[in-house]
Design an enzyme around this catalytic site. Structure first.
Site, PDB file in Angstrom:
ATOM      1  N   THR A 231       0.865  -1.168   0.000  1.00 40.74           N
ATOM      2  CA  THR A 231       0.000   0.000   0.000  1.00 40.74           C
ATOM      3  C   THR A 231       0.907   1.224   0.000  1.00 40.74           C
ATOM      4  O   THR A 231       1.653   1.433   0.964  1.00 40.74           O
ATOM      5  CB  THR A 231      -0.896   0.025   1.251  1.00 40.74           C
ATOM      6  OG1 THR A 231      -1.640  -1.192   1.299  1.00 40.74           O
ATOM      7  CG2 THR A 231      -1.859   1.195   1.214  1.00 40.74           C
TER       8      THR A 231
ATOM      9  N   LYS B 139      -1.862   4.862   8.606  1.00 43.13           N
ATOM     10  CA  LYS B 139      -1.057   4.949   7.382  1.00 43.13           C
ATOM     11  C   LYS B 139      -1.969   5.152   6.166  1.00 43.13           C
ATOM     12  O   LYS B 139      -1.746   6.043   5.338  1.00 43.13           O
ATOM     13  CB  LYS B 139      -0.230   3.663   7.205  1.00 43.13           C
ATOM     14  CG  LYS B 139       0.480   3.599   5.860  1.00 43.13           C
ATOM     15  CD  LYS B 139       1.098   2.250   5.554  1.00 43.13           C
ATOM     16  CE  LYS B 139       1.571   2.243   4.098  1.00 43.13           C
ATOM     17  NZ  LYS B 139       2.217   1.014   3.676  1.00 43.13           N
TER      18      LYS B 139
ATOM     19  N   LYS C  14      -7.947   1.340  -3.028  1.00 44.25           N
ATOM     20  CA  LYS C  14      -7.583   0.908  -1.668  1.00 44.25           C
ATOM     21  C   LYS C  14      -7.753   2.049  -0.657  1.00 44.25           C
ATOM     22  O   LYS C  14      -8.348   1.869   0.402  1.00 44.25           O
ATOM     23  CB  LYS C  14      -6.127   0.416  -1.692  1.00 44.25           C
ATOM     24  CG  LYS C  14      -5.462   0.251  -0.361  1.00 44.25           C
ATOM     25  CD  LYS C  14      -5.619  -1.121   0.203  1.00 44.25           C
ATOM     26  CE  LYS C  14      -5.076  -1.179   1.618  1.00 44.25           C
ATOM     27  NZ  LYS C  14      -5.295  -2.446   2.257  1.00 44.25           N
TER      28      LYS C  14
HETATM   29  P1  NAD Z   1       6.239  -5.754   7.180  1.00 44.02           P
HETATM   30  O1  NAD Z   1       6.965  -4.591   7.780  1.00 44.02           O
HETATM   31  O2  NAD Z   1       5.952  -6.954   8.002  1.00 44.02           O
HETATM   32  O3  NAD Z   1       7.024  -6.263   5.859  1.00 44.02           O
HETATM   33  C1  NAD Z   1       7.751  -5.422   5.003  1.00 44.02           C
HETATM   34  C2  NAD Z   1       9.054  -6.162   4.674  1.00 44.02           C
HETATM   35  O4  NAD Z   1       9.790  -5.392   3.714  1.00 44.02           O
HETATM   36  C3  NAD Z   1       9.970  -6.342   5.874  1.00 44.02           C
HETATM   37  O5  NAD Z   1      10.248  -7.709   6.069  1.00 44.02           O
HETATM   38  C4  NAD Z   1      11.233  -5.540   5.512  1.00 44.02           C
HETATM   39  O6  NAD Z   1      12.442  -6.137   5.971  1.00 44.02           O
HETATM   40  C5  NAD Z   1      11.152  -5.574   4.009  1.00 44.02           C
HETATM   41  N1  NAD Z   1      11.938  -4.511   3.373  1.00 44.02           N
HETATM   42  C6  NAD Z   1      11.979  -3.196   3.700  1.00 44.02           C
HETATM   43  N2  NAD Z   1      12.838  -2.562   2.873  1.00 44.02           N
HETATM   44  C7  NAD Z   1      13.309  -3.469   2.005  1.00 44.02           C
HETATM   45  C8  NAD Z   1      14.204  -3.430   0.924  1.00 44.02           C
HETATM   46  N3  NAD Z   1      14.789  -2.287   0.551  1.00 44.02           N
HETATM   47  N4  NAD Z   1      14.490  -4.582   0.260  1.00 44.02           N
HETATM   48  C9  NAD Z   1      13.898  -5.739   0.628  1.00 44.02           C
HETATM   49  N5  NAD Z   1      13.030  -5.860   1.644  1.00 44.02           N
HETATM   50  C10 NAD Z   1      12.742  -4.735   2.328  1.00 44.02           C
HETATM   51  O7  NAD Z   1       4.889  -5.136   6.583  1.00 44.02           O
HETATM   52  P2  NAD Z   1       3.572  -5.951   6.125  1.00 44.02           P
HETATM   53  O8  NAD Z   1       2.593  -5.961   7.221  1.00 44.02           O
HETATM   54  O9  NAD Z   1       3.988  -7.219   5.472  1.00 44.02           O
HETATM   55  O10 NAD Z   1       2.995  -4.930   5.039  1.00 44.02           O
HETATM   56  C11 NAD Z   1       3.551  -4.821   3.739  1.00 44.02           C
HETATM   57  C12 NAD Z   1       2.662  -3.897   2.916  1.00 44.02           C
HETATM   58  O11 NAD Z   1       1.339  -4.419   2.876  1.00 44.02           O
HETATM   59  C13 NAD Z   1       2.550  -2.489   3.485  1.00 44.02           C
HETATM   60  O12 NAD Z   1       2.577  -1.561   2.417  1.00 44.02           O
HETATM   61  C14 NAD Z   1       1.216  -2.499   4.194  1.00 44.02           C
HETATM   62  O13 NAD Z   1       0.617  -1.232   4.243  1.00 44.02           O
HETATM   63  C15 NAD Z   1       0.423  -3.433   3.296  1.00 44.02           C
HETATM   64  N6  NAD Z   1      -0.697  -4.113   3.967  1.00 44.02           N
HETATM   65  C16 NAD Z   1      -0.534  -4.682   5.185  1.00 44.02           C
HETATM   66  C17 NAD Z   1      -1.597  -5.319   5.796  1.00 44.02           C
HETATM   67  C18 NAD Z   1      -1.447  -5.973   7.150  1.00 44.02           C
HETATM   68  O14 NAD Z   1      -2.464  -6.324   7.748  1.00 44.02           O
HETATM   69  N7  NAD Z   1      -0.247  -6.178   7.645  1.00 44.02           N
HETATM   70  C19 NAD Z   1      -2.835  -5.384   5.145  1.00 44.02           C
HETATM   71  C20 NAD Z   1      -2.971  -4.839   3.882  1.00 44.02           C
HETATM   72  C21 NAD Z   1      -1.884  -4.196   3.301  1.00 44.02           C
END
Ligand code: NAD
Length: 290
Positions: free
Chosen positions: A87, A237, A162
């Protein structure tokens, strides 16, 4: 297919695992997260992208997406598809899509709803922006990771859908919680309130499926002491992204603005961080009229 998967956190990890379990060859890269079951570790984002048919990214925000895209786009084979499921702000989604197209790649913004539970169960909903060919090409992967993929329009349309959806969700949660708190003070039983509203014109997904009052309606984070679920800071966010977009296109969104201000206070000053976004109800319970 050969798939590169970058960002294997709470969401990306189970999504990548589901693709691998379905028989796809998945190369993964993350700065810190462990490799999910069946996923082969790549040494860098670029090497996860090298020679694959689809690169999927699942990253925290638009700035990180832009920097990862700058690294992976030159490594990808012409005709491959870059599919971002994070997102992020609409502008970053469109900028990355432009870069990908200029390099002869397909590009999709495909944010999801359904949370970690949906990612694990393979029941996410994808909201997708980008070209028809790229959507058709990637669709079998959406079908593995999710139960529904809606092609919303051109680049940025997925992120637009979204944040509009989540702006409605945030506002609806707040008004549902304040209505329960008002009902309490009026001496109206919460179960009766649910019985009426859930079958009347005030009904909503929040009331009917995710009721913020413990012990009322189907099981929800309220019944688990407001452990998320969908954490308040993630709602914040998305609300902030809605307001960033509203500013960019000069749209008047007073309720979205008010919801953003309330969730900002809740997360930053009132202990809401780490709690489900429905923990707005105990917040209102303990407050008086300003
Ligand atoms: P998270 O923080 O658990 O995962 C993000 C991952 O990206 C981490 O493991 C981090 O190490 C990795 N990362 C960061 N920078 C990086 C880079 N330069 N190279 C490689 N890896 C890198 O977050 P999440 O909960 O998995 O969410 C991910 C996305 O999904 C976000 O944009 C969030 O808004 C969206 N989202 C999350 C949810 C939820 O319920 N968690 C629901 C819908 C959407």
């Amino acid at each position: 297919m050969k798939i590169g998967f970058i960002g294997l956190g709470n969401m990306g990890g189970p999504m990548a695992a589901n693709l691998a379990a379905a028989g796809h060859q998945v190369l993964g890269f993350d700065l810190t997260a462990p490799m999910p079951k069946g996923v082969t570790k790549a040494a860098s984002a670029a090497s996860a992208a090298n020679g694959v048919e689809v690169v999927i990214t699942m990253l925290p925000n638009g700035a990180i997406l832009r920097s990862v895209a700058a690294e992976v786009i030159p490594a990808m084979a012409r005709g491959a598809v870059l599919c971002d499921c994070s997102t992020v702000d609409v502008e970053s989604a469109r900028a990355v899509a432009d870069q990908a197209k200029a390099a002869g790649l397909g590009a999709l913004d495909a944010p999801v709803s359904g949370g970690v539970g949906g990612a694990t169960a393979g029941t996410l909903t994808f909201m997708v922006g980008g070209g028809d060919a790229a959507f058709a090409y990637t669709r079998p992967l959406f079908d593995i990771m999710g139960q529904k993929a809606v092609h919303c329009g051109a680049a940025g349309a997925g992120q637009s859908a979204k944040i509009c959806n989540n702006m409605i969700l945030g506002v609806t949660m707040i008004v549902t919680c304040e209505a329960f708190a008002l009902a309490d003070k009026l001496g109206l039983d919460r179960q009766k309130m649910f019985d009426v509203v859930s079958t009347s014109s005030g009904y909503s997904w929040v009331m009917n499926a995710y009721c913020p009052a413990p012990g009322v309606g189907p099981k929800s984070p309220a019944d688990n002491d407001y452990a998320p679920g969908f954490a308040a800071e993630l709602m914040l966010k998305d609300l902030r992204l809605s307001q960033q977009a509203a500013e960019a296109v000069d749209a008047d969104t007073p309720m979205g603005q008010a919801a953003t201000a309330l969730y900002t206070r809740f997360v930053e000053e009132e202990g809401g961080k780490g709690r489900d976004f429905s923990a707005m109800l105990p917040r209102f319970e303990n407050r008086h009229r300003d």
